[in-house]
Scaffold this active site. Structure first.
Site, PDB file in Angstrom:
ATOM      1  N   LYS A   1     -25.217  12.012   8.218  1.00  8.84           N
ATOM      2  CA  LYS A   1     -24.522  12.641   6.862  1.00  8.84           C
ATOM      3  C   LYS A   1     -23.006  12.880   7.555  1.00  8.84           C
ATOM      4  O   LYS A   1     -22.919  12.992   8.974  1.00  8.84           O
ATOM      5  CB  LYS A   1     -25.051  13.945   6.710  1.00  8.84           C
ATOM      6  CG  LYS A   1     -26.263  13.953   6.112  1.00  8.84           C
ATOM      7  CD  LYS A   1     -26.652  15.475   5.499  1.00  8.84           C
ATOM      8  CE  LYS A   1     -27.912  15.329   4.730  1.00  8.84           C
ATOM      9  NZ  LYS A   1     -28.038  14.382   3.474  1.00  8.84           N
TER      10      LYS A   1
ATOM     11  N   ARG B   1     -38.864  13.005   1.252  1.00  8.13           N
ATOM     12  CA  ARG B   1     -39.929  12.332   0.416  1.00  8.13           C
ATOM     13  C   ARG B   1     -40.834  11.762   1.720  1.00  8.13           C
ATOM     14  O   ARG B   1     -42.066  11.675   1.274  1.00  8.13           O
ATOM     15  CB  ARG B   1     -39.388  11.054  -0.286  1.00  8.13           C
ATOM     16  CG  ARG B   1     -38.747   9.829   0.280  1.00  8.13           C
ATOM     17  CD  ARG B   1     -37.937   9.019  -0.481  1.00  8.13           C
ATOM     18  NE  ARG B   1     -36.670   9.824  -0.641  1.00  8.13           N
ATOM     19  CZ  ARG B   1     -35.620   9.152  -1.509  1.00  8.13           C
ATOM     20  NH1 ARG B   1     -35.730   8.121  -2.111  1.00  8.13           N
ATOM     21  NH2 ARG B   1     -34.622   9.712  -1.853  1.00  8.13           N
TER      22      ARG B   1
HETATM   23  N1  BES Z   1     -31.563  17.094   1.789  1.00  9.16           N
HETATM   24  C1  BES Z   1     -31.053  15.916   1.166  1.00  9.16           C
HETATM   25  C2  BES Z   1     -30.928  16.191  -0.374  1.00  9.16           C
HETATM   26  C3  BES Z   1     -29.587  17.221  -0.527  1.00  9.16           C
HETATM   27  C4  BES Z   1     -28.435  16.902  -0.991  1.00  9.16           C
HETATM   28  C5  BES Z   1     -29.789  18.495  -0.950  1.00  9.16           C
HETATM   29  C6  BES Z   1     -27.388  17.495  -1.016  1.00  9.16           C
HETATM   30  C7  BES Z   1     -29.133  19.259  -1.000  1.00  9.16           C
HETATM   31  C8  BES Z   1     -27.720  19.130  -1.080  1.00  9.16           C
HETATM   32  C9  BES Z   1     -31.984  14.764   1.156  1.00  9.16           C
HETATM   33  O1  BES Z   1     -32.743  14.667   2.361  1.00  9.16           O
HETATM   34  C10 BES Z   1     -30.983  13.686   1.562  1.00  9.16           C
HETATM   35  O2  BES Z   1     -30.194  13.456   2.406  1.00  9.16           O
HETATM   36  N2  BES Z   1     -31.246  12.828   0.469  1.00  9.16           N
HETATM   37  C11 BES Z   1     -30.259  11.594   0.454  1.00  9.16           C
HETATM   38  C12 BES Z   1     -31.064  10.292  -0.083  1.00  9.16           C
HETATM   39  C13 BES Z   1     -30.638   8.991  -0.060  1.00  9.16           C
HETATM   40  C14 BES Z   1     -30.417   8.708   1.140  1.00  9.16           C
HETATM   41  C15 BES Z   1     -31.414   7.924  -0.768  1.00  9.16           C
HETATM   42  C16 BES Z   1     -29.182  11.709  -0.658  1.00  9.16           C
HETATM   43  O3  BES Z   1     -29.561  12.447  -1.682  1.00  9.16           O
HETATM   44  O4  BES Z   1     -28.079  11.325  -0.394  1.00  9.16           O
HETATM   45 MN    MN Z   2     -31.667  13.962   4.024  1.00  9.24          MN
END
Ligand code: BES
Ligand code: MN
Ligand code: ZN
Length: 498
Positions: free
Chosen positions: A278, A352
């Site tokens: 991230k 997921r």
């Molecule tokens: N934990 C994150 C989702 C999230 C984002 C929660 C912002 C709270 C605030 C999740 O694990 C994630 O990183 N999702 C990705 C998925 C993508 C790579 C398909 C996302 O939403 O960017």
């Molecule tokens: Mn994630």
């Protein structure tokens, strides 16, 4: 803050503040509860000058200047008299208790909340108590010498003036619900490094012991035996091993025919994204990526006090998503417990994955229906905003019960579709499905992914990304982690049991 019920006359008992609910009638405040003519006429003038209308959550602090033994009155707006709601009561007591506390009151007395045809006096009292305990929540575990110099203002006692059959039980119930939400807030506020998966499991053990729940903790070895390869893959990059926590609540007198319901929570104690790392900005918020597991843990702590009549199985899937020489990789393929194979496109779509194992494990416990709760997708925030929770469900009756519960709890929720035609976006090249489906409909494709692990049961998925933290204080939630969905899920379970 000690909360109790006592048969006292609130207007003649001494107190630092007396909370007086004020309903609106035709848009104007209605002082029916105040019977002394002199007090009543003086208040009418003050209230007119201050433009206080009795709108839900509005307050007016009034010094009584020796007119009556309570030193102050806190007028607590509870909204329209004709349309009294649980939320009106919560807003009134949340705001009023905060106002009394900030004014320095230690001994607070309160009139009983109003009731109506749709909201019993007992239910209203439980809501008022819960709101009072929720509004005064503070997370102080990490305050050092600097912040401790100023003495913090705390209410010592909140005494409801009144008596009645079962009312004392409602106080215990309201306190238990608030304690459950505050537990979820606590573990979510906790820094990632201080609450890795096995420490979360230890906290769950404590909750289980305190509330008479069964608990099994599956450590990495046990996960291996079980074939929970997805939780293991996500946790591989961290020195802190992953785990799965299984808790069971059985109501008194439960038999084999007692319905059994299931919850699954995403509990990523920190989400760096893994090799699909991230951006640095805001990464610290990912300590809250265990908000689903936190909500499930909170719910389990209050089932008995809330009088839930169903057996409840809870599964919490916990891992730390980090990077090391051991971490899982984009391109890897994982075989799920039900044989479905998953191709990893992004190691940041880890939620997921751990939930896939949790759902299949839960389905095997013989539950009638399953609800999962996860901080799953940033796309959910884009679609609905931070606050509103996204609901997906393969069963309308289940969806309607959850929506009804969220309305009662006043935790906003909106149902999104499990659009079949987007399924092609998660078709994988060398496996059955892939763990990302592109930007279009990102929350929906995540839900479709999870549906592959619902094992033919009625299943609902709550995406709480962005919802479990508030940037502003509200009537009964200080800013920060808010324990979202604990009250909704408790209400859903209460309505679905027996
Ligand atoms: N934990 C994150 C989702 C999230 C984002 C929660 C912002 C709270 C605030 C999740 O694990 C994630 O990183 N999702 C990705 C998925 C993508 C790579 C398909 C996302 O939403 O960017
Ligand atoms: Mn994630
Ligand atoms: Zn995550």
């Amino acid at each position: 803050m000690q909360i109790s019920l006592q048969p006292i006359d609130p207007f003649s008992a001494p107190s630092d503040a007396l909370i007086v609910p004020v309903l609106q009638f035709g848009g104007a405040p209605d002082f029916d509860v105040i019977t002394q003519p002199e007090l009543r006429s003086q208040l009418a003038q003050l209230v007119a000058d201050a433009d206080f209308t009795g709108k839900a959550g509005s307050t007016l602090l009034v010094q009584t200047m020796g007119l009556i033994p309570p030193r102050r009155l806190v007028l607590a707006g509870a909204g329209d008299r004709e349309k009294l709601t649980a939320e009106g009561v919560r807003k009134a007591w949340g705001s009023a208790v905060t106002k009394a506390r900030d004014a320095g009151a230690k001994q607070v007395v309160s009139l009983l909340p109003p009731s109506s045809e749709g909201l019993s006096g007992a239910a209203a009292l439980a809501e008022a108590v819960a709101a009072a305990a929720l509004a005064t929540y503070r997370f102080t575990a990490y305050q050092g010498t600097v912040k401790n110099e100023k003495p913090v203002k705390e209410i010592d006692a909140l005494t409801f003036a009144g008596e009645g059959e079962g009312l004392a039980d409602q106080i215990a119930r309201g306190e238990a619900v608030a304690a459950a939400v505050n537990l979820a807030r606590d573990v979510t506020n906790e820094p990632g490094s201080d609450l890795p998966p096995m420490a979360f499991a230890a906290a769950a053990s404590q909750v289980a012991e305190e509330h008479g729940l069964e608990i099994t903790i599956y450590d990495a070895n046990a996960l291996q035996e079980m074939g929970a390869n997805a939780i293991l893959a996500v946790g591989k990059g961290s020195a802190n091993p992953p785990c799965m926590i299984h808790m069971v609540y059985r109501p008194e007198g439960a038999t084999d025919s007692t319905p059994s319901l299931g919850l699954v929570g995403k509990c990523i104690t920190f989400d760096t994204g893994g090799y699909s790392i991230k951006p640095a900005d805001g990464m610290g918020e990912m300590k809250g990526d265990m908000g689903g597991g936190a909500a499930v843990l909170g719910v389990m702590a209050a089932l008995k006090a809330a009088g839930v009549q169903a057996v409840v199985h809870a599964v919490i899937c916990s891992a730390e998503n980090k990077i090391s020489g051991e971490a899982f990789l984009p391109g890897d393929v994982i075989r799920g417990m039900n044989g479905v194979t998953m191709e990893i496109i992004s190691t940041d779509a880890e939620g997921r994955l751990v939930m896939a194992d949790g759902l299949v494990y839960l389905a095997r416990q013989g539950v009638r229906e399953m609800v999962d709760i996860s901080t799953l997708t940033g796309a959910k925030i884009i679609a609905l905003g931070n606050e509103t929770v996204a609901l997906f469900a393969n069963n309308d009756d289940l969806a309607d019960r959850i929506l009804g519960a969220s309305e009662y709890a006043a935790e906003p929720m909106w149902r999104l579709p499990l659009s079949e035609h987007l399924e092609s976006q998660i078709e994988a090249e060398i496996a059955d499905i892939k763990n990302t489906g592109g930007r279009a409909g990102g929350s929906i494709t995540a839900a479709l992914f999870l549906q592959h692990f619902s094992e033919g049961l009625p299943w609902a998925h709550l995406d709480i990304a962005g919802s479990n933290r508030s940037t502003k204080s509200t009537a009964y939630a200080p800013k920060g982690s808010n324990g979202v969905m604990v009250r909704t899920l408790l209400e859903y379970l209460r309505r679905s049991g027996g």
